[in-house]
Design a protein around this motif. Structure first.
Motif, short mmCIF file in Angstrom:
data_model
loop_
_atom_site.label_atom_id
_atom_site.label_comp_id
_atom_site.label_asym_id
_atom_site.label_seq_id
_atom_site.Cartn_x
_atom_site.Cartn_y
_atom_site.Cartn_z
N LEU A 78 7.21 3.82 -13.68
CA LEU A 78 5.91 4.18 -14.26
C LEU A 78 5.27 5.29 -13.45
CD1 LEU A 78 4.03 3.28 -16.59
CD2 LEU A 78 2.83 1.86 -14.92
N ARG A 79 4.92 6.39 -14.14
CA ARG A 79 4.34 7.56 -13.47
C ARG A 79 2.87 7.76 -13.82
NH1 ARG A 79 8.70 11.66 -12.89
NH2 ARG A 79 7.36 13.23 -13.82
N HIS A 80 2.49 7.34 -15.05
CA HIS A 80 1.12 7.60 -15.50
C HIS A 80 0.55 6.33 -16.12
CE1 HIS A 80 1.89 11.84 -14.84
NE2 HIS A 80 2.99 11.72 -15.54
N LEU A 81 -0.45 5.75 -15.47
CA LEU A 81 -1.16 4.59 -15.99
C LEU A 81 -2.58 5.04 -16.30
CD1 LEU A 81 -1.38 1.60 -16.65
CD2 LEU A 81 -1.80 1.15 -14.22
N LEU A 82 -2.89 5.18 -17.61
CA LEU A 82 -4.13 5.78 -18.05
C LEU A 82 -5.03 4.72 -18.68
CD1 LEU A 82 -2.42 8.82 -19.78
CD2 LEU A 82 -3.37 8.77 -17.49
#
Length: 926
Positions: free
Chosen positions: A644-648
């Motif tokens: 996981l790179r982007h948790l928005l």
């Protein structure tokens, strides 16, 4: 286009063989053969892609190559899916399960081996065909794409100082707008011309003209486009009318029918002076559907429409006794000036290229869009006469027929000139509807999820993708339609003619399939599915097992859990991208969490309110977008998503203060956030949780790949630990720090050594003074200080930030005087002074803020007079004063009256003054 599929396949095969050679066993030999042969074919495809339009047999051969590439990729992904099932069999129960399914797995392996052998045989066959076409279309190494360079740098993001050929038509339109009194009723100005002539550019210049802005109290710009929807257009218009006067849209707007909305617009505009732009009208019925929304008597109103159709323009202007302006191509000299500006970067044309340049210019026929795109393309040729001659040969004699078709042909040459990695990124823009403004960060994440972005040494994938965006901008194939206040691109768009071209090419090459809902004739192969309407009638997609992406891009047609379950269960086993922005109602279907290859899950603005524990099955997930959702907590299992790179979570329930992990694991989960070592975007995490609050901010230091971070609910005692963690985030570019409440002091007076490369910073909370590390952030372009309540003048420590473009001081300073000293803030473009409640005077020394363009002063009610030295700001274009004291406004009016033409604000194009009158914010005139 086959070049894209083959290049992606060769790279994927190489990585696959290297990583899984031991497990591939006998499959590796076939895989290596396919990789090597397709690599040889790739070298010829650049020539073949350009020649296929005149050779049907070559076109069929290219289709076969593309299909083989897709089928080989499917086999690889099925193998990885099978392998993932094998690897999950851990423990005693796992070994029992492994024994139970071993026969099934053996059968699956044999099936994969058989498919690989069949693909190898097909590759051998097309390799023979390649030799035949190589003999016909000779090619050499010179056909490879030239190395691209970013010739304009920051200038990519700046609007050109002048628009050639626009002075005369602009003057005419402004005269028409000034020719009526304030009770002359409604008039329509129609601007007509083919696509690419600059209709929208002209009207935008008129709309933004300072004299025009002052003449009318109400200003609204609406893009209509070919996909006109009456209800959506009227809602947009009402929202923008309300926003023009700082009001909220009326209650029940979503439930209003068309007649009710037209009546609202009519009443709102009655007795007002107004200008409304309806850009890009494609049908007379669109104009007829909305024309009676605008009052025609007792007011002074102008509608400006742009259209390609004379019949529409004539009908609209005639019925109101208005005006018709026919756009003309650029004259020869102005065409040449624009072309030279683009092709030679503002320099002169070398004598040995003059003849070729004249021929190219003649083919552009004075169309600004064609001149800009072709000129930008030729700028990449480094004035190499061989490259220019090659381009000229590709123009061919086939550019015949109507003007629009000829220009589309011409612009397609820019597409063919792109390297393969940019072709895929450019064609991908066809998934978005025409005239759609595309958020750059969202686009970049989608590109990465699709596998279009290739790794480069010393750069993150996002940085490489940003270079792709710059390259497309440099070639004038996309446009920046919005930049934030610190001068980095936020949203981009594609010109409608270029959009038409890439939609056509995407369809031809089976790159993207677009449906508007209803009955659709599905192609034989669907790779990416973009849905611009309802998906209720898509049960017949069950036979399409090649789908890799499903993107629902129409918020007006909600998608039920049942409908989505049917779609995903029947056709999407190998799905990588699922974008459901604004469309999904209810819970997420279980089928989503069976998509092993899923890398991108977009749930932005949906009604989803929970994430199940089965999220852990999405082992390859890189982006999870929960912004503007009702999700209140996350399962601790999300910490197992190591990729996981982007948790928005912007504006979600989580972002508004709820604990981001479920109650059952709340005492342990936050401290393990550091195990998400690939995380680059963590838009929100609370610093204050559980018993030992500082452990959360310590854990942040383990997220060494972070580029964007938001830390909220910071307590004074957390400051030192947070600063220590920040020194470990060597890639951090965007940082928000907010205190637990407005009164809590944020103790950030600890050194950051080394300081991260922060470009955007927001500090929201009490500060004793500006943290000592802030002035050392020499890459900083945007700074927001809110609730800081500092006693010392903050400009003293901030004035030498060399790259600062945007500065906001909101409740940030309690002193009585600010002084912007000479030599300070050398690149600042926008300054906001907001609610500085003790401020009584502001001095601007000569040489300070030399490039300031916009100044906003809001709620500084003790300020007695206009800023001293404001006359030194020679680039200032706009000033806004809001919620100022009546004494301030009266003094401003008196100065204007007494000084006349010598008034120091007289040269500033736009001055806005807003005051609270009878409970409503209203714009006042001086």
């Amino acid at each position: 286009m086959a070049e894209i599929a083959v290049c992606l396949l060769v790279e994927k095969l190489s990585a696959w063989i290297s990583k899984e050679r031991e497990l591939l066993g006998s499959l590796s030999g076939n895989a290596e053969f396919i990789r090597d042969e397709m690599g040889h074919i790739r070298a010829f495809l650049r020539v073949a892609d350009q020649k296929q339009e005149v050779d049907p047999q070559l076109e069929e051969w290219i289709k076969q190559v593309r299909d083989i590439a897709y089928d080989a990729e499917d086999v690889m992904d099925k193998f990885m899916l099978w392998l993932a099932g094998c690897r999950r069999t851990d423990g005693v129960l796992g070994r029992i399960k492994q024994t139970y399914v071993s026969v099934k797995n053996l059968k699956a392996r044999h099936q994969l081996a058989s498919e690989m052998r069949a693909i190898r045989s097909r590759v051998q066959s097309i390799s023979q065909g390649q030799q035949r076409y190589k003999d016909i279309y000779a090619y050499g190494t010179s056909e490879s794409a030239p190395a691209w360079y970013d010739s304009r740098g920051d200038a990519l993001l700046l609007e050109e100082a002048e628009v050639l050929g626009i002075k005369k038509p602009k003057k005419q339109l402004v005269e028409w707008l000034s020719s009526t009194d304030r009770t002359s009723g409604l008039k329509v100005i129609s601007v007509v011309g083919t696509g690419g002539l600059g209709k929208t550019t002209l009207v935008r210049k008129v709309y933004d003209d300072a004299a025009v802005r002052l003449r009318f109290s109400t200003h609204v710009w609406i893009t209509v486009s070919n996909s006109f929807k009456l209800h959506e257009l009227l809602r947009t218009m009402i929202r923008r009318l309300a926003a023009e006067f700082n009001k909220q849209p009326p209650r029940g707007l979503e439930a209003m029918d068309a007649d009710e909305m037209k009546e609202f617009v009519h009443k709102f505009l009655q007795n007002r002076t107004y200008i409304v732009v309806l850009d890009d009208i494609w049908s007379l019925s669109a104009w007829e559907a909305i024309r009676y929304a605008f009052p025609r008597s007792g007011t002074s109103g102008f509608i400006i429409i742009t259209t390609r159709f004379q019949s529409i323009g004539r009908a609209a202007s005639t019925e109101t006794n208005g005006y018709l302006y026919n756009m003309q191509p650029l004259p020869q000299e102005e065409s040449k000036t624009l072309f030279y500006r683009k092709a030679f970067l503002g320099g002169s044309c070398p004598s040995y290229l003059e003849e070729i340049a004249d021929i190219v210019l003649k083919r552009c026929e004075g169309l600004p869009l064609a001149i800009v795109v072709i000129g930008s393309l030729l700028a990449t040729k480094n004035n190499n006469i061989e490259e220019w001659n090659k381009f000229l040969r590709n123009l061919g004699d086939e550019l015949e027929g109507d003007c629009l078709r000829r220009m589309t042909k011409l612009l397609s040459l820019s597409y063919y000139d792109l390297p393969y990695y940019l072709k895929s990124c450019f064609l991908y823009l066809s998934i978005f509807p025409e005239d759609h403004n595309i958020y750059m960060t969202r686009l970049i994440r989608l590109w990465i999820a699709e596998g279009f972005v290739q790794p480069k040494e010393a750069k993150t994938m996002e940085e490489v993708a940003e270079d792709y965006v710059k390259e497309l901008l440099d070639r004038s194939l996309i446009q920046v339609c919005e930049t934030p206040d610190y001068n980095m691109p936020v949203r981009i768009r594609v010109h409608d003619i270029l959009h038409t071209m890439i939609v056509s090419k995407s369809k031809e090459q089976s790159f993207v399939t677009i449906t508007n809902g209803g009955d659709t004739q599905w192609p034989a192969r669907i790779r990416r599915l973009a849905i611009h309407g309802s998906i209720d009638n898509m049960a017949d997609l069950g036979s399409h097992h090649h789908i890799r992406s499903v993107l629902v891009l129409d918020n007006n047609h909600p998608v039920s859990k049942l409908t989505l379950s049917k779609l995903l269960g029947s056709a999407c086993g190998l799905l990588k991208v699922l974008e459901l922005r604004g469309s999904l109602t209810g819970k997420i279907p279980d089928e989503v969490f069976k998509l092993y290859h899923l890398t991108y899950l977009g749930l932005n603005t949906t009604n989803v309110n929970s994430i199940p524990k089965s999220i852990q099955n999405l082992e390859n997930l890189e982006t999870l977008d929960l912004s503007d959702t009702k999700v209140a907590e996350l399962p601790v299992e999300i910490l197992r998503l190591r990729r996981l790179r982007h948790l928005l979570v912007y504006n979600s329930t989580i972002h508004r203060g709820y604990w981001p992990f479920d109650k059952e694991h709340s005492c342990k989960a936050p401290y393990r956030i550091g195990c998400l070592s690939s995380l680059q975007t963590l838009s929100h995490i609370e610093a204050t949780q559980a018993d030992d609050e500082t452990r959360v901010v310590r854990e942040i230091g383990k997220l060494t790949q972070l580029k964007k971070l938001g830390v909220t609910k910071l307590r004074e005692e957390d400051g030192e630990d947070l600063c220590i963690s920040l020194t470990k985030l060597t890639l951090l570019q965007s940082l928000l720090i907010a205190s637990i409440d407005e009164e809590e002091i944020m103790d950030l007076q600890y050194p950051l050594s080394p300081a991260p490369p922060i470009r955007w910073l927001e500090l929201r909370g009490r500060l004793l003074k500006v943290p000592e590390w802030v002035p050392s952030l020499q890459g900083l372009t945007g700074l927001h200080l809110r609730w800081s309540m500092i006693n010392e003048d903050p400009t003293e420590s901030l004035q030498h930030l060399l790259n600062l473009r945007f500065l906001e001081l909101d409740l940030a300073y309690e002193g009585e005087r600010l002084c912007f000293k000479s030599g300070g803030f050398q690149r600042l473009k926008k300054l906001l002074l907001v609610r500085l409640n003790g401020l009584k005077s502001v001095k601007i020394e000569e040489g300070s803020m030399p490039f300031l363009e916009a100044l906003c002063v809001r709620g500084c009610r003790l300020l007695a007079e206009v800023l001293s030295g404001i006359e030194h700001l020679s680039h200032l274009q706009c000033i806004e004063f809001s919620d100022m004291s009546e004494r301030f406004v009266e003094k401003l009016e008196k100065q204007k009256e007494e000084d006349g033409g010598e008034w120091k604000l007289a040269r500033i194009p736009e001055i806005q003054i807003y005051s609270l009158i009878n409970g409503e914010w209203q714009r006042r005139r001086l």
